[in-house]
Design an enzyme around this catalytic site. Sequence first.
Site, mmCIF file in Angstrom:
data_model
loop_
_atom_site.group_PDB
_atom_site.id
_atom_site.type_symbol
_atom_site.label_atom_id
_atom_site.label_comp_id
_atom_site.label_asym_id
_atom_site.label_seq_id
_atom_site.Cartn_x
_atom_site.Cartn_y
_atom_site.Cartn_z
ATOM 1 N N LYS A 16 -32.446 40.516 -33.447
ATOM 2 C CA LYS A 16 -31.246 40.968 -32.874
ATOM 3 C C LYS A 16 -30.926 41.154 -31.380
ATOM 4 O O LYS A 16 -30.042 40.760 -30.945
ATOM 5 C CB LYS A 16 -30.999 42.686 -33.388
ATOM 6 C CG LYS A 16 -30.833 42.663 -34.794
ATOM 7 C CD LYS A 16 -30.896 44.256 -35.036
ATOM 8 C CE LYS A 16 -32.324 44.576 -35.191
ATOM 9 N NZ LYS A 16 -32.577 46.279 -35.203
ATOM 10 N N ARG A 91 -28.360 54.283 -36.781
ATOM 11 C CA ARG A 91 -29.402 54.265 -37.739
ATOM 12 C C ARG A 91 -29.119 55.340 -38.924
ATOM 13 O O ARG A 91 -29.849 55.032 -39.903
ATOM 14 C CB ARG A 91 -30.689 54.489 -37.185
ATOM 15 C CG ARG A 91 -31.208 53.632 -35.998
ATOM 16 C CD ARG A 91 -32.093 52.637 -36.693
ATOM 17 N NE ARG A 91 -33.426 52.390 -36.139
ATOM 18 C CZ ARG A 91 -33.559 51.820 -35.084
ATOM 19 N NH1 ARG A 91 -32.667 51.423 -34.371
ATOM 20 N NH2 ARG A 91 -34.915 51.507 -34.688
ATOM 21 N N ARG A 130 -47.011 40.237 -32.516
ATOM 22 C CA ARG A 130 -46.676 40.223 -31.038
ATOM 23 C C ARG A 130 -47.837 40.751 -30.063
ATOM 24 O O ARG A 130 -48.306 41.732 -30.642
ATOM 25 C CB ARG A 130 -45.463 41.224 -30.908
ATOM 26 C CG ARG A 130 -44.090 40.704 -31.188
ATOM 27 C CD ARG A 130 -43.323 41.751 -30.825
ATOM 28 N NE ARG A 130 -41.912 41.533 -31.505
ATOM 29 C CZ ARG A 130 -41.051 42.524 -31.701
ATOM 30 N NH1 ARG A 130 -41.246 43.792 -31.456
ATOM 31 N NH2 ARG A 130 -39.792 42.124 -32.291
ATOM 32 N N ARG A 163 -48.699 46.517 -29.202
ATOM 33 C CA ARG A 163 -48.014 47.854 -28.895
ATOM 34 C C ARG A 163 -48.211 48.849 -30.015
ATOM 35 O O ARG A 163 -48.494 48.279 -31.352
ATOM 36 C CB ARG A 163 -46.550 47.890 -28.817
ATOM 37 C CG ARG A 163 -46.008 47.529 -27.478
ATOM 38 C CD ARG A 163 -44.607 47.238 -27.274
ATOM 39 N NE ARG A 163 -43.911 47.739 -28.371
ATOM 40 C CZ ARG A 163 -42.451 47.280 -28.460
ATOM 41 N NH1 ARG A 163 -41.885 46.613 -27.487
ATOM 42 N NH2 ARG A 163 -41.957 47.171 -29.538
HETATM 43 P P1 AMP Z 1 -36.137 49.571 -31.962
HETATM 44 O O1 AMP Z 1 -36.779 48.970 -30.820
HETATM 45 O O2 AMP Z 1 -34.820 49.669 -32.096
HETATM 46 O O3 AMP Z 1 -36.920 49.514 -33.373
HETATM 47 O O4 AMP Z 1 -36.323 51.395 -31.737
HETATM 48 C C1 AMP Z 1 -37.848 51.695 -31.501
HETATM 49 C C2 AMP Z 1 -37.889 53.023 -31.962
HETATM 50 O O5 AMP Z 1 -37.009 54.131 -31.240
HETATM 51 C C3 AMP Z 1 -37.670 53.404 -33.458
HETATM 52 O O6 AMP Z 1 -38.551 53.318 -34.250
HETATM 53 C C4 AMP Z 1 -36.949 55.014 -33.389
HETATM 54 O O7 AMP Z 1 -38.217 55.842 -33.242
HETATM 55 C C5 AMP Z 1 -36.334 55.094 -31.980
HETATM 56 N N1 AMP Z 1 -35.011 54.769 -32.192
HETATM 57 C C6 AMP Z 1 -34.267 53.608 -31.826
HETATM 58 N N2 AMP Z 1 -32.943 53.842 -31.936
HETATM 59 C C7 AMP Z 1 -32.758 54.938 -32.829
HETATM 60 C C8 AMP Z 1 -31.769 55.639 -33.136
HETATM 61 N N3 AMP Z 1 -30.359 55.066 -33.318
HETATM 62 N N4 AMP Z 1 -31.900 56.889 -33.885
HETATM 63 C C9 AMP Z 1 -32.953 57.529 -33.967
HETATM 64 N N5 AMP Z 1 -34.225 56.705 -33.386
HETATM 65 C C10 AMP Z 1 -34.068 55.474 -32.687
#
Ligand code: AMP
Length: 224
Positions: A16, A91, A130, A163
């Site tokens: 994405k 989400r 990664r 990470r």
């Molecule tokens: P991502 O990089 O989008 O996978 O986000 C990394 C982490 O951030 C996720 O595993 C969640 O812990 C948190 N996160 C990101 N976006 C959201 C959202 N819209 N609602 C809740 N938690 C989020």
Amino acid sequence: MSELNLILLGPPGAGKGTQAQRLIEDFQLPYISTGDILRAAVTEQTELGKKAKGFMDAGDLVPDDVIIGIILERLADPDCRDGFILDGFPRTIAQAEALDTALVDFGRHLTAAILIEVPDEDVIKRISGRRVSVKTGRVYHVDFDPPKHEDRCDVDGSRLIQRDDDKPETVKHRLEVYHQHAEPLINHYEATGLLRRIDGTRAPTEIHDHIRATIATLRLEETL
Ligand code: AMP
């Protein structure tokens, strides 16, 4: 030209971010990634970061009340007037409903929810490979984009690490969390006619072409 209010959906590691970068260049839209916003908050140790860190390290979702306000405020910024690309939000159904309501309040609506589909096995391979430089932040992949010397950054020789949220066990958990929350969201956008499915196993350029063609069709339909 009408505004372009896009949501990108898909599992972590679906590409994405890569596609969003191309769409930003195509349409000059702001890119709003909740993952990036939250990671920056954790690094800067802000109040938001302190609240979010534990959930993120565990691969769980940050509570809705923490994230919804931040995103809706961001969408009210002047640079979002002609559109935006949202990645990682909504989400949950509560987040989707808060977004729908806020857009109606602004007299706007979503153009499309673009779902980039990739099977779980591919996601695990992509993410757990990664490696990130502790100093430069440059991201490598052990199979698809390896550094010249194992575990060392090409730029300055700094150490590469995996990470915490890229470790295979956490990725599996993130996928479980993704599926649990994505299904109702996909149904939500399918029911409202906004969902567009894209095959995320193809090459990035093909995916980009497909998304652009989808957007062009949507815009044409809006003028009819
Ligand atoms: P991502 O990089 O989008 O996978 O986000 C990394 C982490 O951030 C996720 O595993 C969640 O812990 C948190 N996160 C990101 N976006 C959201 C959202 N819209 N609602 C809740 N938690 C989020």
